[in-house]
Each structure stands twice: as structure tokens, then as C-alpha cells.
Design a protein around this motif. Structure first.
Motif, PDB file in Angstrom:
ATOM      1  N   GLU A   1       0.842  -1.196   0.000  1.00 33.19           N
ATOM      2  CA  GLU A   1       0.000   0.000   0.000  1.00 33.19           C
ATOM      3  C   GLU A   1       0.878   1.246   0.000  1.00 33.19           C
ATOM      4  O   GLU A   1       1.921   1.295   0.633  1.00 33.19           O
ATOM      5  N   ARG A   2       0.451   2.236  -0.752  1.00 37.89           N
ATOM      6  CA  ARG A   2       1.105   3.547  -0.862  1.00 37.89           C
ATOM      7  C   ARG A   2       2.389   3.504  -1.684  1.00 37.89           C
ATOM      8  O   ARG A   2       3.083   4.511  -1.771  1.00 37.89           O
ATOM      9  N   MET A   3       2.720   2.366  -2.303  1.00 37.83           N
ATOM     10  CA  MET A   3       3.898   2.325  -3.169  1.00 37.83           C
ATOM     11  C   MET A   3       3.460   2.430  -4.630  1.00 37.83           C
ATOM     12  O   MET A   3       2.447   1.855  -5.022  1.00 37.83           O
ATOM     13  N   THR A   4       4.235   3.168  -5.411  1.00 37.64           N
ATOM     14  CA  THR A   4       3.975   3.353  -6.837  1.00 37.64           C
ATOM     15  C   THR A   4       5.121   2.760  -7.638  1.00 37.64           C
ATOM     16  O   THR A   4       6.291   2.924  -7.271  1.00 37.64           O
ATOM     17  N   VAL A   5       4.791   2.093  -8.727  1.00 40.67           N
ATOM     18  CA  VAL A   5       5.804   1.544  -9.628  1.00 40.67           C
ATOM     19  C   VAL A   5       6.027   2.532 -10.772  1.00 40.67           C
ATOM     20  O   VAL A   5       5.073   2.960 -11.426  1.00 40.67           O
ATOM     21  N   LEU A   6       7.285   2.881 -10.991  1.00 40.28           N
ATOM     22  CA  LEU A   6       7.659   3.795 -12.061  1.00 40.28           C
ATOM     23  C   LEU A   6       8.266   3.012 -13.219  1.00 40.28           C
ATOM     24  O   LEU A   6       9.097   2.123 -13.007  1.00 40.28           O
ATOM     25  N   PHE A   7       7.860   3.349 -14.434  1.00 39.00           N
ATOM     26  CA  PHE A   7       8.492   2.829 -15.645  1.00 39.00           C
ATOM     27  C   PHE A   7       9.127   4.004 -16.377  1.00 39.00           C
ATOM     28  O   PHE A   7       8.524   5.076 -16.480  1.00 39.00           O
ATOM     29  N   GLU A   8      10.331   3.802 -16.902  1.00 38.93           N
ATOM     30  CA  GLU A   8      11.037   4.882 -17.599  1.00 38.93           C
ATOM     31  C   GLU A   8      11.487   4.392 -18.973  1.00 38.93           C
ATOM     32  O   GLU A   8      12.667   4.156 -19.210  1.00 38.93           O
ATOM     33  N   CYS A   9      10.546   4.260 -19.871  1.00 39.57           N
ATOM     34  CA  CYS A   9      10.819   3.726 -21.210  1.00 39.57           C
ATOM     35  C   CYS A   9      11.285   4.836 -22.150  1.00 39.57           C
ATOM     36  O   CYS A   9      10.759   5.945 -22.124  1.00 39.57           O
ATOM     37  N   GLY A  10      12.249   4.510 -22.999  1.00 38.74           N
ATOM     38  CA  GLY A  10      12.720   5.442 -24.015  1.00 38.74           C
ATOM     39  C   GLY A  10      12.430   4.916 -25.398  1.00 38.74           C
ATOM     40  O   GLY A  10      11.555   5.401 -26.117  1.00 38.74           O
ATOM     41  N   ARG A  11      13.176   3.858 -25.781  1.00 40.99           N
ATOM     42  CA  ARG A  11      13.052   3.274 -27.108  1.00 40.99           C
ATOM     43  C   ARG A  11      11.600   2.924 -27.444  1.00 40.99           C
ATOM     44  O   ARG A  11      11.116   3.195 -28.542  1.00 40.99           O
TER      45      ARG A  11
END
Length: 395
Positions: A260-270
Motif C-alpha cells: 500500500e502507498r507504493m507506486t511503480v515507475l516505468f522509464e521507457c525510451g526506445r
């Protein structure tokens, strides 16, 4: 695609100058990225890693769509801040100078990814001097096993992140520091993964490790940065990463596993920009040498280094042009394997090898597809001092 082809034909009609240009379809870019952002679970955020393509029109097109930008230098920070003073920024990279750490503070970077104990200690001292508290993520090079991919930054010796065997000591040190706030972990381990199921399993593996550290050190974590790593298939354009399968399996997995209260970050470029870009290079000559046929184009790997960097034949199509300004016959070939090369004085200046085309003539244009990421941005632009290509943004 029709807009791009029309632009090439217009350029051929208006000038004798050989065509050499990167062309970007901004409408296609926005449509693609909007659909990806809209389909992700609510407890995730989608950032654009601008190292893939940091042209300002690309950043302006994406700024209203993505949740922020991921950068890897002070120069990239300044590019982002030139288009927005407020958009969130993630700042990573294996070697940051004091100037860059100070720049992160001055330009209100949202999260700073730290890659060593030394970097952590330097940041804390710089923050103390400025009476600042900086939110950080610790980047960890996991021991694995990890899925196979084109490039691996984790699961083996690399310059990226803190060795998993050392992370507990670094966590304890970060907790003791008054001017850094440990918000979570950055576990970007690989690049160009084509398997959607494996990518969900990879994110689950990340979560398991992060939860273990949180429990052991009594951490309240806000973020897991799962990196980018979602691939583009240059060998078979019809077999791309199955995004629909990825999000369909990601959502229930996060419902089961994400604290709870955690967010998953994605950092896509290509994966965001590759599809919207094209590299157009006019055929200057066709010749046979030692039994092979070469098409020599205006341009080369000094503009578009990706194929030689990854050692693949980049996909292309032939755009025929009827213009011919010479009095002698126009050379053409039919159903012959060609190797497409540039103008550089090196045999490594190869963009595609032994590809059979129905017809090719001097003066036609070879249009490389999926050239919107890691093309111009990673190339040695001024080698041999050839002119730079045009950059055209179609909207």
C-alpha cells in the motif's frame, strides 16, 4: 506513413540536393504513448527516458502525456527545464559530478537515483551545505537470475548500481543521513526485452527484493523504479512486445504484491519513440565489388549509429523517385541482395546487409523504419565533417 512518403517526394521534386533527413510523425507518437499511459494500472507512472531522443519537439509532444522525464546528465535536465519548469524529473546515471548533483537540487529534480555509497555521501554533504533534503532511490545491481535481453545492466558485473551483496550496508548508511530521504529503489536491469510475461515476472521479482529490504530495515517506501527495458523488434516488425498481455498480467500481479502507498515507475525510451521516426537517405551510387552489390547512400552511421551498434540489418523500404538529372542512363538493379552503406571511410559504415529488393535505382531513397530512438542521439555526428541531416517534424 503517407505523410512521410509525401514529404520525401516533395523534397525530391524541389531540389537536386540528395535527401538525407530524420523525419518524425508527432501525431503517431502522441497516439502511441497516450494509449500506453491510459492502459497502465492506476498505481504506476510512465516516464520518458529522453536519452532515446531528446529533440525538443519530441519532448514538447510528450510532456502533456507522460508523468515526467528520466534524464542522465545536467544537459538533459536543462533540456527538460527549457520546456517545463514543473514536470517531474528522475535523474540517473553511473557517474554524477558535484555540479550535476547541485544542478539536481537547483532544478528541483523529483527523485535522484544514487549508484554508489560515495555518490550518496557526496550528495548528503552538498545537501547539508544548502540546508536541503533530497528524495533518493538507491539503484541496485541484482545478482539475478534475470531474463535475457539485448543489453544487460544488472545480473552481472557492470558499472551500474550498487552490488546487491553490498546494498544492506548502503541502506543503513542512507537511513543515518539527515539530508537524504530514501524513497525506494531503482532496479533497471536490462534493455530491449521482447517477452511480456517475463517482464511482468521481472517486476514481481523486483518487488520481492524491495519488500524484503523494507521489512528488514523498517522502511516506508514510496517508489519502485522498474526501469524501462521494453523492447522493439527490428528483425521482425510484425512481432513486437505484447503490450496488451503485459498490462493484463501486470494489474493483478500488482494487486497481489504491491505494498500500500507504493507506486511503480516505468522509464521507457526506445519503446516510446522508435516507431514514430524514419531516416531517409538517397542512393548516391550502386556498385559491385568482389561479388557483392553495394548501395551507397547520402549519410551513414555518423547519423544513424544504431544498426552498427547493435550489429543488425535495420529494416527499410525503397521509396522510388522518377527524377533523373543526368544525360547518361540510370543504373538500376532488380532482385539482387544489396548491402546499404554510408559515405564514411570505414568498412563498418553499414546500415543493412544482404537484403534483396525488387528494384533499386540511383536516386531512389532508402527509408529506414523505427528510427525514432537511439538514432541521431547516439551517433558521432561530425566524423569526416559530412553535413548533418535535416530534422523534420510532421504534425
Amino acid at each position: 506513413m503517407n505523410k512521410i512518403l509525401d514529404l520525401i517526394q516533395t523534397a525530391k521534386q524541389e531540389s537536386r540536393k540528395p535527401i538525407c533527413a530524420f523525419l518524425y510523425d508527432l501525431e503517431q507518437l502522441r497516439t502511441h504513448v497516450k494509449s500506453r499511459v491510459a492502459s497502465l494500472p492506476a498505481n504506476t507512472r510512465f516516464f520518458y527516458a529522453i536519452k532515446a531522443n531528446s529533440e525538443l519537439p519530441i519532448l514538447r509532444a510528450l510532456a502533456p502525456i507522460v508523468h515526467g522525464f528520466e534524464v542522465a546528465s545536467i544537459g538533459e535536465i536543462l533540456k527538460v527545464r527549457s520546456i517545463s519548469s514543473e514536470i517531474p524529473i528522475l535523474f540517473g546515471g553511473p557517474g554524477k559530478s558535484d555540479e550535476e548533483l547541485i544542478g539536481a537540487l537547483e532544478h528541483n529534480v523529483t527523485l535522484l537515483h544514487l549508484e554508489s555509497a560515495h555518490e550518496l555521501r557526496r550528495l548528503n554533504e552538498l545537501c547539508i551545505e544548502r540546508n536541503r533534503v533530497m528524495p533518493i532511490l538507491l539503484r541496485v545491481n541484482l545478482r539475478g537470475p534475470l531474463p535475457s535481453a539485448t543489453l544487460a545492466m544488472g545480473g552481472r558485473p557492470t558499472q551500474f548500481g550498487i552490488d546487491e551483496a553490498q546494498i544492506k550496508e548502503v541502506i543503513a548508511e542512507a537511513k543515518s543521513m539527515p539530508n537524504v530521504r530514501l524513497e525506494g529503489f531503482h532496479l533497471h536491469s536490462l534493455s530491449n526485452n521482447m517477452n511480456a510475461k517475463e517482464h511482468v515476472a521481472l517486476v514481481r521479482h523486483y518487488l520481492e527484493r524491495v519488500i524484503e529490504w523494507a521489512n528488514e530495515f523498517d522502511l516506508t517506501l514510496s517508489y519502485l523504479n522498474a526501469g524501462g527495458g521494453i523492447g522493439v523488434n527490428y528483425a521482425d516488425l510484425n512481432q513486437q512486445f505484447d503490450w496488451d498481455l503485459f498490462v493484463a498480467e501486470l494489474k493483478p500481479m500488482l494487486e497481489r504484491c504491491l505494498p500500500e502507498r507504493m507506486t511503480v515507475l516505468f522509464e521507457c525510451g526506445r519503446y516510446q519513440t522508435a516507431f514514430c521516426g524514419y531516416y531517409a537517405a538517397e542512393v548516391l551510387d550502386i556498385k559491385e565489388n568482389h561479388g557483392k552489390t553495394y548501395a551507397i547512400v547520402r549519410g551513414g552511421t555518423q547519423h544513424f549509429r544504431l544498426p552498427v551498434s547493435w550489429q543488425h540489418s535495420h529494416p527499410f523500404l525503397v521509396v522510388e523517385s522518377e527524377r533523373w538529372d543526368y544525360s547518361f542512363p540510370r543504373k538500376q538493379i532488380e532482385n539482387v541482395p544489396i548491402t546499404v552503406v554510408g559515405q564514411l571511410c570505414t568498412p563498418k559504415d553499414v546500415l543493412a546487409s544482404d537484403i534483396t529488393v525488387p528494384r533499386l535505382r540511383i536516386g531512389d531513397v532508402i527509408l529506414f523504419l523505427y528510427a525514432g530512438a537511439y538514432g541521431w542521439s547516439i551517433s558521432h555526428h561530425d566524423f569526416l565533417s559530412h553535413p548533418h541531416p535535416d530534422h523534420l517534424f510532421v504534425d
